[in-house]
Design a protein around this motif. Sequence first.
Motif, PDB file in Angstrom:
ATOM      1  N   GLY A   9      -2.811  35.144 112.309  1.00 24.40           N
ATOM      2  CA  GLY A   9      -1.656  35.141 112.960  1.00 24.40           C
ATOM      3  C   GLY A   9      -1.165  36.310 113.500  1.00 24.40           C
ATOM      4  O   GLY A   9      -0.652  36.330 114.506  1.00 24.40           O
ATOM      5  N   LEU A  13      -1.119  35.610 117.608  1.00 24.35           N
ATOM      6  CA  LEU A  13       0.213  34.887 117.755  1.00 24.35           C
ATOM      7  C   LEU A  13       0.719  35.257 119.480  1.00 24.35           C
ATOM      8  O   LEU A  13       1.220  34.190 120.057  1.00 24.35           O
ATOM      9  CB  LEU A  13       1.375  35.187 116.773  1.00 24.35           C
ATOM     10  N   PRO A  14       0.953  36.573 119.783  1.00 26.73           N
ATOM     11  CA  PRO A  14       1.537  36.510 121.203  1.00 26.73           C
ATOM     12  C   PRO A  14       0.618  36.000 122.267  1.00 26.73           C
ATOM     13  O   PRO A  14       1.169  35.340 123.203  1.00 26.73           O
ATOM     14  CB  PRO A  14       1.576  38.132 121.353  1.00 26.73           C
ATOM     15  N   LEU A  16      -1.772  33.312 121.664  1.00 25.40           N
ATOM     16  CA  LEU A  16      -1.499  32.029 121.800  1.00 25.40           C
ATOM     17  C   LEU A  16      -0.118  31.337 122.404  1.00 25.40           C
ATOM     18  O   LEU A  16      -0.150  30.410 122.975  1.00 25.40           O
ATOM     19  CB  LEU A  16      -1.725  31.555 120.228  1.00 25.40           C
ATOM     20  N   ALA A  17       0.825  32.111 122.044  1.00 22.82           N
ATOM     21  CA  ALA A  17       2.135  31.781 122.637  1.00 22.82           C
ATOM     22  C   ALA A  17       2.398  31.692 124.195  1.00 22.82           C
ATOM     23  O   ALA A  17       2.691  30.706 124.790  1.00 22.82           O
ATOM     24  CB  ALA A  17       3.380  32.663 122.348  1.00 22.82           C
ATOM     25  N   ALA A 140      -8.016  31.034 116.582  1.00 27.68           N
ATOM     26  CA  ALA A 140      -7.130  29.879 116.796  1.00 27.68           C
ATOM     27  C   ALA A 140      -7.953  28.929 115.832  1.00 27.68           C
ATOM     28  O   ALA A 140      -7.344  28.009 115.045  1.00 27.68           O
ATOM     29  CB  ALA A 140      -6.913  29.497 118.124  1.00 27.68           C
ATOM     30  N   HIS A 176       6.978  24.812 109.488  1.00 30.45           N
ATOM     31  CA  HIS A 176       5.796  25.125 110.093  1.00 30.45           C
ATOM     32  C   HIS A 176       4.376  24.420 109.716  1.00 30.45           C
ATOM     33  O   HIS A 176       3.733  24.166 110.365  1.00 30.45           O
ATOM     34  CB  HIS A 176       5.599  26.759 109.632  1.00 30.45           C
ATOM     35  N   LEU A 345       2.209  24.325 119.253  1.00 25.87           N
ATOM     36  CA  LEU A 345       1.256  25.759 119.191  1.00 25.87           C
ATOM     37  C   LEU A 345       2.481  26.629 119.524  1.00 25.87           C
ATOM     38  O   LEU A 345       2.744  27.720 118.780  1.00 25.87           O
ATOM     39  CB  LEU A 345       0.503  25.709 120.108  1.00 25.87           C
ATOM     40  N   LEU A 346       3.395  26.390 120.506  1.00 27.36           N
ATOM     41  CA  LEU A 346       4.414  27.328 120.736  1.00 27.36           C
ATOM     42  C   LEU A 346       5.541  27.447 119.667  1.00 27.36           C
ATOM     43  O   LEU A 346       5.957  28.596 119.197  1.00 27.36           O
ATOM     44  CB  LEU A 346       5.090  27.088 122.071  1.00 27.36           C
ATOM     45  N   CYS A 349       3.967  29.354 116.768  1.00 28.73           N
ATOM     46  CA  CYS A 349       4.064  30.824 116.977  1.00 28.73           C
ATOM     47  C   CYS A 349       5.436  31.472 116.694  1.00 28.73           C
ATOM     48  O   CYS A 349       5.636  32.454 116.520  1.00 28.73           O
ATOM     49  CB  CYS A 349       3.704  30.974 118.686  1.00 28.73           C
TER      50      CYS A 349
END
Length: 411
Positions: A9, A13-14, A16-17, A140, A176, A345-346, A349
């Motif tokens: 993560g 994360l950034p 993926l967002a 991911a 989550h 997904l967002l 994140c």
Amino acid sequence: MWRWHFYAGLIVLPILALMAVTGALYLYKPEIEALLYPVHVADTSKATTLPPSRLIAAVGQGAGAQATQIVRPASTAESWRVMTKVEGGPSTIHFVDPRDGRVLGVMRGGGIMKTVKDLHSLALTGPVGNRLVEVVAGWAILLCVTGLYLRWPRRGQPALAIRGRASGRLFWRDLHGTLGFLSSGVILFLAVTGMPWTDVWGGGLRAVVAANDWGRPKMAVIPWSAPAKDALPWTLREGGGAAGGAGDIGVDEALRIATARGMGGVQLILPATPGAPYLAASIVTKAQDARAITIDAASGAVVQDMDWRMFGPGAQAVEWGIATHQGQQYGEVNRLLMLAGCLCLLLLCLTAPLLWWKRRQQGRLTTPPAASPAARRMVAGLMLLIGLLFPLTGLSMAAALLGEWIMGRSA
């Protein structure tokens, strides 16, 4: 599992967002372009349309640039598109009314959706960005697998539950975990089917497909130009067109030949160099629509007619995965499911950093405790498998392990 879910993560994360937002937007590319550009015209099914050469000439008079391709849409209620390109500059798409040749508007450099696509693939950063996407996709996959393991129903821990209050950590952990459990299958699918677009893993896969003739017969070729590659199905991009003699049958005859072969919506790539063929590529919605015809520019002979039935099982699987990834294969249900995956997904994140913030100790963000020996062996096997399947991700895992070892030694 918990520890490496945490590391995965932190690393991705950034990005993926960003990919979740841009992916959701790209699912609605036709609708967004129709709002921004003159895509629609009055239905021309009963009207007389000008020959393609007249449309290209009309564009050339105003653009002062050479046409590289022309697109006849599948719908008679859409404008035709003529692409021009000045050497050293970006391409320009001209929207043309096929009834009178009027240029209705232009879209330079691929327009807003090209920017969205480049953000989604990190193409704006060049080859480094493409390799980073490959790394992120591998992480991911690790996030999905470890998340499923962590949320799998156990005594006193349901997979689907939202308990506590919004001010407490339990609420955010449940939110989550529940979101992740429900959406992990779609997110995992998006990560795996996005891999063919990458340079290293995807390029290697294309080379394997081509080398084993899984759908593309061997032929003497000259490499496709960049516009032709973009128009072709994924499986056929490593090939090229057969070299021909001098002469040119013209764009009108080339499009007539493609129409006679049963092609409706078609993207016709004009010869880029003397002796190069015309390439007619179908406008693909479903994977089974994939088709490409090469036409000798000198004689008009159809050199090759390649379609879905000629692809091997591996190539068909990739084409199906790409069409489904883009929300096209199964209509609106498919698109809504991919959209749900992007939105989940967002949200994952956004909830992840909040969840980890709430578990900090004495104002410091700490990693989860080390796992048991059995869990360590499971994680090691999982990481080894993913690292072998996706080498760039494997290298980043090795870097993360080295970083953890260094921090452990210095603690």
